[in-house]
Design a protein around this motif. Structure first.
Motif, PDB file in Angstrom:
ATOM      1  N   VAL A   2     -89.371  57.324  68.480  1.00  0.00           N
ATOM      2  CA  VAL A   2     -90.064  56.136  67.984  1.00  0.00           C
ATOM      3  C   VAL A   2     -90.329  55.166  69.136  1.00  0.00           C
ATOM      4  CG1 VAL A   2     -88.002  54.738  67.446  1.00  0.00           C
ATOM      5  CG2 VAL A   2     -90.084  54.472  66.066  1.00  0.00           C
ATOM      6  N   THR A   3     -91.394  54.392  68.969  1.00  0.00           N
ATOM      7  CA  THR A   3     -91.646  53.241  69.813  1.00  0.00           C
ATOM      8  C   THR A   3     -91.630  52.020  68.899  1.00  0.00           C
ATOM      9  OG1 THR A   3     -94.038  53.423  69.562  1.00  0.00           O
ATOM     10  CG2 THR A   3     -93.047  54.567  71.458  1.00  0.00           C
ATOM     11  N   PRO A   4     -91.447  50.835  69.437  1.00  0.00           N
ATOM     12  CA  PRO A   4     -91.301  49.670  68.560  1.00  0.00           C
ATOM     13  C   PRO A   4     -92.583  49.221  67.851  1.00  0.00           C
ATOM     14  CG  PRO A   4     -91.147  48.999  70.845  1.00  0.00           C
ATOM     15  CD  PRO A   4     -91.181  50.497  70.845  1.00  0.00           C
ATOM     16  N   ARG A   5     -93.730  49.529  68.404  1.00  0.00           N
ATOM     17  CA  ARG A   5     -94.981  49.000  67.837  1.00  0.00           C
ATOM     18  C   ARG A   5     -95.121  49.240  66.323  1.00  0.00           C
ATOM     19  NH1 ARG A   5     -99.408  46.840  70.179  1.00  0.00           N
ATOM     20  NH2 ARG A   5     -98.641  47.509  72.207  1.00  0.00           N
ATOM     21  N   PRO A   6     -94.943  50.480  65.835  1.00  0.00           N
ATOM     22  CA  PRO A   6     -95.095  50.673  64.380  1.00  0.00           C
ATOM     23  C   PRO A   6     -93.994  49.989  63.568  1.00  0.00           C
ATOM     24  CG  PRO A   6     -94.436  52.729  65.437  1.00  0.00           C
ATOM     25  CD  PRO A   6     -94.737  51.755  66.532  1.00  0.00           C
ATOM     26  N   LEU A   7     -92.877  49.693  64.189  1.00  0.00           N
ATOM     27  CA  LEU A   7     -91.786  49.022  63.481  1.00  0.00           C
ATOM     28  C   LEU A   7     -92.024  47.541  63.326  1.00  0.00           C
ATOM     29  CD1 LEU A   7     -88.754  50.744  65.272  1.00  0.00           C
ATOM     30  CD2 LEU A   7     -89.940  51.474  63.170  1.00  0.00           C
ATOM     31  N   LEU A   8     -92.915  46.992  64.163  1.00  0.00           N
ATOM     32  CA  LEU A   8     -93.172  45.551  64.150  1.00  0.00           C
ATOM     33  C   LEU A   8     -94.447  45.194  63.394  1.00  0.00           C
ATOM     34  CD1 LEU A   8     -92.263  44.762  67.861  1.00  0.00           C
ATOM     35  CD2 LEU A   8     -90.902  44.281  65.832  1.00  0.00           C
ATOM     36  N   ASP A   9     -95.262  46.187  63.043  1.00  0.00           N
ATOM     37  CA  ASP A   9     -96.530  45.912  62.338  1.00  0.00           C
ATOM     38  C   ASP A   9     -96.299  45.515  60.903  1.00  0.00           C
ATOM     39  OD1 ASP A   9     -97.916  46.430  64.606  1.00  0.00           O
ATOM     40  OD2 ASP A   9     -98.410  48.491  64.076  1.00  0.00           O
ATOM     41  N   ALA A  27     -89.872  37.476  74.481  1.00  0.00           N
ATOM     42  CA  ALA A  27     -89.672  37.390  73.019  1.00  0.00           C
ATOM     43  C   ALA A  27     -90.044  38.706  72.329  1.00  0.00           C
ATOM     44  CB  ALA A  27     -90.473  36.229  72.441  1.00  0.00           C
ATOM     45  N   ARG A  28     -91.127  39.338  72.766  1.00  0.00           N
ATOM     46  CA  ARG A  28     -91.519  40.632  72.181  1.00  0.00           C
ATOM     47  C   ARG A  28     -90.442  41.692  72.422  1.00  0.00           C
ATOM     48  NH1 ARG A  28     -96.394  43.762  74.657  1.00  0.00           N
ATOM     49  NH2 ARG A  28     -95.229  45.692  74.712  1.00  0.00           N
ATOM     50  N   GLY A  29     -89.876  41.693  73.609  1.00  0.00           N
ATOM     51  CA  GLY A  29     -88.810  42.634  73.927  1.00  0.00           C
ATOM     52  C   GLY A  29     -87.586  42.433  73.045  1.00  0.00           C
ATOM     53  N   GLN A  30     -87.241  41.190  72.792  1.00  0.00           N
ATOM     54  CA  GLN A  30     -86.105  40.899  71.912  1.00  0.00           C
ATOM     55  C   GLN A  30     -86.357  41.425  70.498  1.00  0.00           C
ATOM     56  OE1 GLN A  30     -85.843  36.649  72.379  1.00  0.00           O
ATOM     57  NE2 GLN A  30     -84.736  36.801  74.320  1.00  0.00           N
ATOM     58  N   ARG A  31     -87.553  41.155  69.979  1.00  0.00           N
ATOM     59  CA  ARG A  31     -87.911  41.643  68.626  1.00  0.00           C
ATOM     60  C   ARG A  31     -87.920  43.172  68.590  1.00  0.00           C
ATOM     61  NH1 ARG A  31     -91.776  37.726  69.311  1.00  0.00           N
ATOM     62  NH2 ARG A  31     -93.407  39.286  69.563  1.00  0.00           N
ATOM     63  N   SER A  32     -88.460  43.784  69.645  1.00  0.00           N
ATOM     64  CA  SER A  32     -88.543  45.248  69.702  1.00  0.00           C
ATOM     65  C   SER A  32     -87.162  45.890  69.722  1.00  0.00           C
ATOM     66  CB  SER A  32     -89.321  45.688  70.946  1.00  0.00           C
ATOM     67  OG  SER A  32     -90.663  45.280  70.863  1.00  0.00           O
ATOM     68  N   ALA A  33     -86.270  45.362  70.543  1.00  0.00           N
ATOM     69  CA  ALA A  33     -84.927  45.943  70.636  1.00  0.00           C
ATOM     70  C   ALA A  33     -84.186  45.812  69.304  1.00  0.00           C
ATOM     71  CB  ALA A  33     -84.138  45.276  71.763  1.00  0.00           C
ATOM     72  N   ALA A  34     -84.314  44.671  68.647  1.00  0.00           N
ATOM     73  CA  ALA A  34     -83.671  44.497  67.335  1.00  0.00           C
ATOM     74  C   ALA A  34     -84.277  45.466  66.318  1.00  0.00           C
ATOM     75  CB  ALA A  34     -83.808  43.049  66.862  1.00  0.00           C
ATOM     76  N   ALA A  35     -85.585  45.666  66.379  1.00  0.00           N
ATOM     77  CA  ALA A  35     -86.247  46.601  65.457  1.00  0.00           C
ATOM     78  C   ALA A  35     -85.774  48.032  65.693  1.00  0.00           C
ATOM     79  CB  ALA A  35     -87.768  46.508  65.608  1.00  0.00           C
ATOM     80  N   ILE A  36     -85.589  48.410  66.939  1.00  0.00           N
ATOM     81  CA  ILE A  36     -85.067  49.749  67.242  1.00  0.00           C
ATOM     82  C   ILE A  36     -83.651  49.879  66.680  1.00  0.00           C
ATOM     83  CG2 ILE A  36     -84.307  51.304  69.092  1.00  0.00           C
ATOM     84  CD1 ILE A  36     -87.358  51.299  68.743  1.00  0.00           C
ATOM     85  N   GLY A  37     -82.839  48.855  66.808  1.00  0.00           N
ATOM     86  CA  GLY A  37     -81.498  48.879  66.243  1.00  0.00           C
ATOM     87  C   GLY A  37     -81.518  49.070  64.735  1.00  0.00           C
ATOM     88  N   ARG A  38     -82.412  48.350  64.057  1.00  0.00           N
ATOM     89  CA  ARG A  38     -82.538  48.503  62.590  1.00  0.00           C
ATOM     90  C   ARG A  38     -82.998  49.918  62.235  1.00  0.00           C
ATOM     91  NH1 ARG A  38     -84.578  43.333  63.395  1.00  0.00           N
ATOM     92  NH2 ARG A  38     -86.743  44.047  63.227  1.00  0.00           N
ATOM     93  N   TRP A  39     -83.960  50.444  63.003  1.00  0.00           N
ATOM     94  CA  TRP A  39     -84.459  51.805  62.772  1.00  0.00           C
ATOM     95  C   TRP A  39     -83.333  52.825  62.912  1.00  0.00           C
ATOM     96  CZ3 TRP A  39     -84.897  56.078  66.089  1.00  0.00           C
ATOM     97  CH2 TRP A  39     -85.737  57.108  65.662  1.00  0.00           C
ATOM     98  N   LEU A  40     -82.505  52.670  63.950  1.00  0.00           N
ATOM     99  CA  LEU A  40     -81.368  53.575  64.139  1.00  0.00           C
ATOM    100  C   LEU A  40     -80.410  53.501  62.949  1.00  0.00           C
ATOM    101  CD1 LEU A  40     -80.608  52.909  67.932  1.00  0.00           C
ATOM    102  CD2 LEU A  40     -81.560  55.014  66.951  1.00  0.00           C
ATOM    103  N   LYS A  41     -80.133  52.286  62.497  1.00  0.00           N
ATOM    104  CA  LYS A  41     -79.212  52.100  61.367  1.00  0.00           C
ATOM    105  C   LYS A  41     -79.779  52.730  60.094  1.00  0.00           C
ATOM    106  CE  LYS A  41     -76.577  48.577  58.910  1.00  0.00           C
ATOM    107  NZ  LYS A  41     -75.285  49.231  59.059  1.00  0.00           N
ATOM    108  N   GLU A  42     -81.073  52.495  59.818  1.00  0.00           N
ATOM    109  CA  GLU A  42     -81.714  53.049  58.615  1.00  0.00           C
ATOM    110  C   GLU A  42     -81.651  54.576  58.598  1.00  0.00           C
ATOM    111  OE1 GLU A  42     -85.666  51.470  58.807  1.00  0.00           O
ATOM    112  OE2 GLU A  42     -84.993  49.436  58.292  1.00  0.00           O
TER     113      GLU A  42
END
Length: 168
Positions: free
Chosen positions: A161-168, A29-44
């Protein structure tokens, strides 16, 4: 704009089923959230891939699905068997076959982290870059005019980027 590479390690995978072969492990589940967050970061940041080169492993393919969900579109995706647990040399060889303007490549450690370090003109000093944790993502501007001419040690890191700061 010239060529651009987005280099991503697959997101966090599950070890819940010890009967699965390594290639068949999926994301937790964490991996799924992280990958989606990276996708949003790329889009932003307007780092929009038009082609994805993805390892054949289930966790890499699933990472590409969740990244696409975060991006809100699905770039042309190519599953590349040779990217599964690939060495930096093998990753470079496969990258030289790319056809997109902005390519997102999803692979595995240790090869992907070693590749990131060797591919960069000047690697970032962030500690996480050196260890290249799950879903770590580096954006490179490519110093060559075509993918067939791309070489190690010549490409500018424009973001990491790594996902951790994107999920905090």
């Amino acid at each position: 704009m010239g060529l651009r590479l987005i280099l991503t390690r697959h997101a966090k995978s599950s070890w819940d089923d010890p009967r699965l072969d390594d290639v068949d492990r999926v994301l937790n589940a964490r991996g799924q959230r992280s990958a989606a967050a990276i996708g949003r970061w790329l889009k932003e940041r307007d780092y929009l891939p038009d082609q994805m080169l993805v390892s054949m492993a289930a966790r890499a393919r699933e990472t590409s699905d969740w990244l696409s969900d975060g991006l809100r579109y699905c770039p042309q995706r190519h599953i590349v068997d040779a990217l599964y647990l690939a060495s930096p040399h093998r990753i470079l060889s496969e990258l030289r076959k790319a056809t997109g303007q902005t390519v997102l490549l999803i692979g595995h450690n240790p090869g992907i982290g070693e590749f990131a370090t060797e591919f960069a003109l000047s690697p970032p000093l962030q500690g996480d870059f050196a260890r290249y944790p799950t879903a770590a993502t580096t954006v490179f501007d490519i110093a060559a005019q075509s993918w067939s001419q791309v070489a190690m040690g010549q490409n500018s890191v424009i973001d990491f980027v790594t996902p951790r700061p994107l999920l905090d």
